[in-house]
Design a protein around this motif. Structure first.
Motif, mmCIF file in Angstrom:
data_model
loop_
_atom_site.group_PDB
_atom_site.id
_atom_site.type_symbol
_atom_site.label_atom_id
_atom_site.label_comp_id
_atom_site.label_asym_id
_atom_site.label_seq_id
_atom_site.Cartn_x
_atom_site.Cartn_y
_atom_site.Cartn_z
ATOM 1 N N ALA A 93 0.996 -1.602 0.017
ATOM 2 C CA ALA A 93 -0.215 0.158 -0.227
ATOM 3 C C ALA A 93 0.984 0.918 -0.245
ATOM 4 C CB ALA A 93 -1.087 0.403 1.480
ATOM 5 N N VAL A 94 1.802 1.556 0.678
ATOM 6 C CA VAL A 94 2.869 2.490 0.896
ATOM 7 C C VAL A 94 3.817 2.492 -1.135
ATOM 8 C CG1 VAL A 94 4.815 3.929 1.583
ATOM 9 C CG2 VAL A 94 3.267 2.657 3.171
ATOM 10 N N GLY A 95 4.064 1.256 -1.191
ATOM 11 C CA GLY A 95 4.658 1.746 -2.351
ATOM 12 C C GLY A 95 3.273 2.038 -3.374
ATOM 13 N N VAL A 96 2.324 1.723 -3.675
ATOM 14 C CA VAL A 96 1.706 2.128 -4.495
ATOM 15 C C VAL A 96 1.007 3.232 -4.584
ATOM 16 C CG1 VAL A 96 -1.242 1.422 -5.021
ATOM 17 C CG2 VAL A 96 -0.304 -0.302 -4.907
ATOM 18 N N SER A 97 0.624 3.761 -2.903
ATOM 19 C CA SER A 97 0.700 4.891 -2.508
ATOM 20 C C SER A 97 1.667 6.405 -3.065
ATOM 21 C CB SER A 97 0.552 5.446 -1.093
ATOM 22 O OG SER A 97 -0.631 4.959 -0.698
ATOM 23 N N LEU A 98 2.654 5.694 -3.049
ATOM 24 C CA LEU A 98 3.944 6.431 -3.370
ATOM 25 C C LEU A 98 4.397 6.983 -5.189
ATOM 26 C CD1 LEU A 98 7.039 5.720 -0.874
ATOM 27 C CD2 LEU A 98 6.072 7.798 -0.830
ATOM 28 N N ALA A 99 3.876 5.464 -6.005
ATOM 29 C CA ALA A 99 4.008 5.580 -6.923
ATOM 30 C C ALA A 99 3.156 6.257 -7.218
ATOM 31 C CB ALA A 99 3.464 4.520 -7.365
ATOM 32 N N ALA A 100 1.496 6.353 -6.748
ATOM 33 C CA ALA A 100 1.101 7.284 -7.433
ATOM 34 C C ALA A 100 0.906 8.538 -7.527
ATOM 35 C CB ALA A 100 -1.071 6.756 -6.823
ATOM 36 N N ALA A 101 1.473 8.750 -6.116
ATOM 37 C CA ALA A 101 1.805 10.481 -5.633
ATOM 38 C C ALA A 101 3.066 10.711 -6.725
ATOM 39 C CB ALA A 101 2.926 10.366 -4.071
ATOM 40 N N ALA A 102 3.634 10.058 -7.031
ATOM 41 C CA ALA A 102 5.668 10.643 -8.241
ATOM 42 C C ALA A 102 4.252 10.976 -9.288
ATOM 43 C CB ALA A 102 5.952 9.550 -8.491
ATOM 44 N N ALA A 103 3.332 9.753 -9.946
ATOM 45 C CA ALA A 103 3.088 10.539 -11.052
ATOM 46 C C ALA A 103 1.933 11.209 -10.999
ATOM 47 C CB ALA A 103 1.839 8.365 -11.299
ATOM 48 N N THR A 104 1.315 11.284 -9.988
ATOM 49 C CA THR A 104 0.272 12.333 -9.971
ATOM 50 C C THR A 104 1.231 14.291 -9.835
ATOM 51 O OG1 THR A 104 -0.689 11.784 -8.904
ATOM 52 C CG2 THR A 104 -1.044 13.890 -8.944
ATOM 53 N N LYS A 105 2.049 14.167 -9.208
ATOM 54 C CA LYS A 105 2.800 15.480 -9.253
ATOM 55 C C LYS A 105 3.736 15.537 -10.961
ATOM 56 C CE LYS A 105 6.916 17.629 -7.559
ATOM 57 N NZ LYS A 105 7.588 17.879 -8.830
ATOM 58 N N TYR A 107 2.863 14.465 -13.858
ATOM 59 C CA TYR A 107 2.367 14.397 -15.105
ATOM 60 C C TYR A 107 1.158 15.173 -14.641
ATOM 61 C CZ TYR A 107 4.755 10.568 -16.761
ATOM 62 O OH TYR A 107 5.285 9.983 -17.252
ATOM 63 N N VAL A 108 0.432 16.012 -13.563
ATOM 64 C CA VAL A 108 -0.119 16.457 -13.291
ATOM 65 C C VAL A 108 0.063 17.780 -12.697
ATOM 66 C CG1 VAL A 108 -2.778 16.945 -11.959
ATOM 67 C CG2 VAL A 108 -2.394 14.727 -13.173
ATOM 68 N N GLU A 109 0.506 18.219 -11.175
ATOM 69 C CA GLU A 109 1.215 18.930 -10.834
ATOM 70 C C GLU A 109 1.925 20.345 -11.569
ATOM 71 O OE1 GLU A 109 1.917 18.562 -6.391
ATOM 72 O OE2 GLU A 109 0.800 17.107 -6.401
ATOM 73 N N ASP A 110 3.387 19.518 -11.992
ATOM 74 C CA ASP A 110 4.126 19.890 -12.658
ATOM 75 C C ASP A 110 3.644 20.117 -13.535
ATOM 76 O OD1 ASP A 110 5.718 19.598 -10.394
ATOM 77 O OD2 ASP A 110 7.010 17.817 -11.669
ATOM 78 N N PRO A 111 2.636 19.566 -14.546
ATOM 79 C CA PRO A 111 2.710 20.277 -16.113
ATOM 80 C C PRO A 111 1.780 21.678 -16.051
ATOM 81 C CG PRO A 111 2.560 18.532 -16.804
ATOM 82 C CD PRO A 111 3.024 18.625 -14.531
ATOM 83 N N VAL A 112 1.227 21.546 -14.679
ATOM 84 C CA VAL A 112 -0.070 22.627 -14.787
ATOM 85 C C VAL A 112 1.012 24.036 -13.614
ATOM 86 C CG1 VAL A 112 -1.829 23.846 -13.231
ATOM 87 C CG2 VAL A 112 -1.647 21.416 -14.207
ATOM 88 N N ARG A 113 1.895 23.412 -12.630
ATOM 89 C CA ARG A 113 2.863 24.645 -12.327
ATOM 90 C C ARG A 113 3.559 25.342 -13.040
ATOM 91 N NH1 ARG A 113 5.586 21.019 -8.407
ATOM 92 N NH2 ARG A 113 3.661 21.497 -7.235
ATOM 93 N N PHE A 114 4.139 24.347 -14.113
ATOM 94 C CA PHE A 114 5.322 25.274 -14.859
ATOM 95 C C PHE A 114 4.727 25.344 -16.365
ATOM 96 C CE2 PHE A 114 7.793 22.447 -12.202
ATOM 97 C CZ PHE A 114 8.366 23.368 -11.539
ATOM 98 N N ARG A 115 3.458 25.397 -16.517
ATOM 99 C CA ARG A 115 2.100 26.102 -17.764
ATOM 100 C C ARG A 115 3.066 24.844 -19.079
ATOM 101 N NH1 ARG A 115 -1.757 28.979 -16.829
ATOM 102 N NH2 ARG A 115 -1.069 31.082 -14.625
#
Length: 158
Positions: A93-105, A107-115
């Motif tokens: 569960a920790v591994g899946v959570s970390l992998a999902a968080a890394a992917a979200t950062k 593919y979602v957060e960074d593209p929005v943050r850095f336009r």
């Protein structure tokens, strides 16, 4: 202080401990704040170098995404991994959570943050719509959590 916090968390029943909701979280937060103050006051120590190393910084970068992912992953995944044992299921569960968080950062957060390109112009709304549809599909595909998963016995809090 870090060892004291880790031992205190390990010796209690984790998130299931009734005392956690009767001041335990507050005391844990005070201990963590004291640890941060001590490390900030004496930056050259081994503990400060460890806290400022690459892994804790990366975890800090992922913290918001991890905050969003950890609870749904635990509710849905942990009950279905009981065959791995408590520690095995927790590790997955920790591994899946970390992998999902890394992917979200990434593919979602960074593209929005850095336009990024997909977040600008006419592609932005289409990308948001595609992400919303993907989220809806994921919501529909995830099974209902097992009965009793993630619940707190309110009677223990009194």
């Amino acid at each position: 202080m870090a060892v004291v916090l880790a031992v205190a968390w390990g010796m209690t029943d984790g998130e299931k401990a009734p005392l956690l909701f009767k001041g335990g979280l507050f005391l844990h937060s005070v201990g963590a704040a004291l640890l941060i103050v001590v490390i900030a006051q004496v930056p050259g120590t081994h503990a400060a170098r460890c806290a400022g190393s690459r892994q804790p910084r990366r975890l800090g970068e992922w913290s918001y995404s991890l905050y969003l992912w950890h609870w749904p992953v635990y509710l849905v995944l942990l009950p279905r991994l009981s065959w791995l044992g408590e520690w095995g299921a927790l590790a997955v569960a920790v591994g899946v959570s970390l992998a999902a968080a890394a992917a979200t950062k990434r593919y979602v957060e960074d593209p929005v943050r850095f336009r990024s390109g997909w977040a600008r112009g006419r592609r932005g709304p289409a990308a948001v719509a595609a992400l919303a549809l993907a989220g809806l599909a994921l919501w529909l595909l995830i099974p209902v959590p097992a009965a009793g998963a993630g619940t707190v016995d309110v009677d223990q809090l009194r």
